[in-house]
Write a protein that holds these residues in place. Structure first.
Motif, PDB file in Angstrom:
ATOM      1  N   VAL A   1      23.350  20.127  36.080  1.00 58.08           N
ATOM      2  CA  VAL A   1      23.282  19.754  36.063  1.00 58.08           C
ATOM      3  C   VAL A   1      24.840  18.794  34.780  1.00 58.08           C
ATOM      4  CG1 VAL A   1      22.234  16.788  34.733  1.00 58.08           C
ATOM      5  CG2 VAL A   1      20.512  18.367  36.140  1.00 58.08           C
TER       6      VAL A   1
ATOM      7  N   MET B   1      23.903  15.823  39.928  1.00 61.11           N
ATOM      8  CA  MET B   1      22.786  16.970  39.852  1.00 61.11           C
ATOM      9  C   MET B   1      23.109  17.454  41.465  1.00 61.11           C
ATOM     10  SD  MET B   1      19.471  17.240  40.045  1.00 61.11           S
ATOM     11  CE  MET B   1      18.646  16.022  42.059  1.00 61.11           C
TER      12      MET B   1
ATOM     13  N   VAL C   1      24.059  14.982  43.984  1.00 62.94           N
ATOM     14  CA  VAL C   1      23.618  14.175  43.922  1.00 62.94           C
ATOM     15  C   VAL C   1      24.382  13.557  43.184  1.00 62.94           C
ATOM     16  CG1 VAL C   1      21.797  12.320  44.110  1.00 62.94           C
ATOM     17  CG2 VAL C   1      22.073  14.714  45.394  1.00 62.94           C
ATOM     18  N   GLU C   2      24.373  12.030  42.372  1.00 67.54           N
ATOM     19  CA  GLU C   2      25.059  11.087  41.805  1.00 67.54           C
ATOM     20  C   GLU C   2      23.960  10.488  41.156  1.00 67.54           C
ATOM     21  OE1 GLU C   2      29.564  10.700  42.578  1.00 67.54           O
ATOM     22  OE2 GLU C   2      28.451   9.093  44.032  1.00 67.54           O
TER      23      GLU C   2
ATOM     24  N   TYR D   1      25.244  10.851  47.326  1.00 67.93           N
ATOM     25  CA  TYR D   1      25.125  12.715  47.961  1.00 67.93           C
ATOM     26  C   TYR D   1      26.296  12.982  48.836  1.00 67.93           C
ATOM     27  CZ  TYR D   1      22.901  12.142  52.239  1.00 67.93           C
ATOM     28  OH  TYR D   1      22.760  11.481  53.871  1.00 67.93           O
TER      29      TYR D   1
ATOM     30  N   LEU E   1      17.325  11.449  39.133  1.00 65.25           N
ATOM     31  CA  LEU E   1      18.027  12.638  39.337  1.00 65.25           C
ATOM     32  C   LEU E   1      17.292  13.233  39.539  1.00 65.25           C
ATOM     33  CD1 LEU E   1      21.756  13.167  38.695  1.00 65.25           C
ATOM     34  CD2 LEU E   1      21.016  12.355  40.750  1.00 65.25           C
TER      35      LEU E   1
END
Length: 138
Positions: free
Chosen positions: A120, A47, A88-89, A79, A95
């Motif tokens: 996303v 995201m 961010v993962e 992140y 998320l």
């Protein structure tokens, strides 16, 4: 809309909700939610979020954004903070929950409103920031 079949069992009364047939292939007893999530790896999503707070003064914008970034840092997720957004993962629900909390923090901090631009990535294969960017790093 497809033509209404001639057999009387499929014709509803005026005001009845009529749904379109679902022709997707699915395994027996598979729900709509399972059908949707089966195709994608929901545990390895990316995201990218850009938070744009509407503050009373320009000097109030940076502390608001920093409070949102602090949530990312404390989340335990991978992140990377960039100049125009933060990537961010993690798992998709984590998320979206993080994005919600980031927006709530901005508003709770006194900003009049907030705009969030969120992108996303969901794929059929696991993905990470590193796998997408390593070849461009020194």
């Amino acid at each position: 809309m497809p033509p209404i079949p001639d057999d009387a069992d499929n014709i509803g009364m005026v005001g009845d909700a009529v749904s379109e047939p679902d022709h997707r292939r699915r395994t027996p007893h598979e729900s709509d939610q399972e059908q949707t999530t089966r195709s994608f790896d929901m545990t390895h999503a990316l995201m990218n979020i850009q938070i744009i707070p509407k503050a009373e003064t320009p000097d109030d914008v940076y502390p608001a954004v920093e409070s949102a970034i602090a949530l990312v840092q404390d989340s335990g997720l991978g992140y990377e903070v960039g100049a125009l957004g933060t990537t961010v993962e993690g798992e998709i629900d984590e998320l979206f929950d993080l994005a919600r909390r980031m927006n709530e923090t901005i508003v709770a901090g006194g900003c009049r409103s907030v705009i969030s631009q969120i992108r996303v990535y969901l794929g059929r294969e696991p993905i990470s920031m590193t796998s997408l960017t390593d070849r461009f790093r020194d």
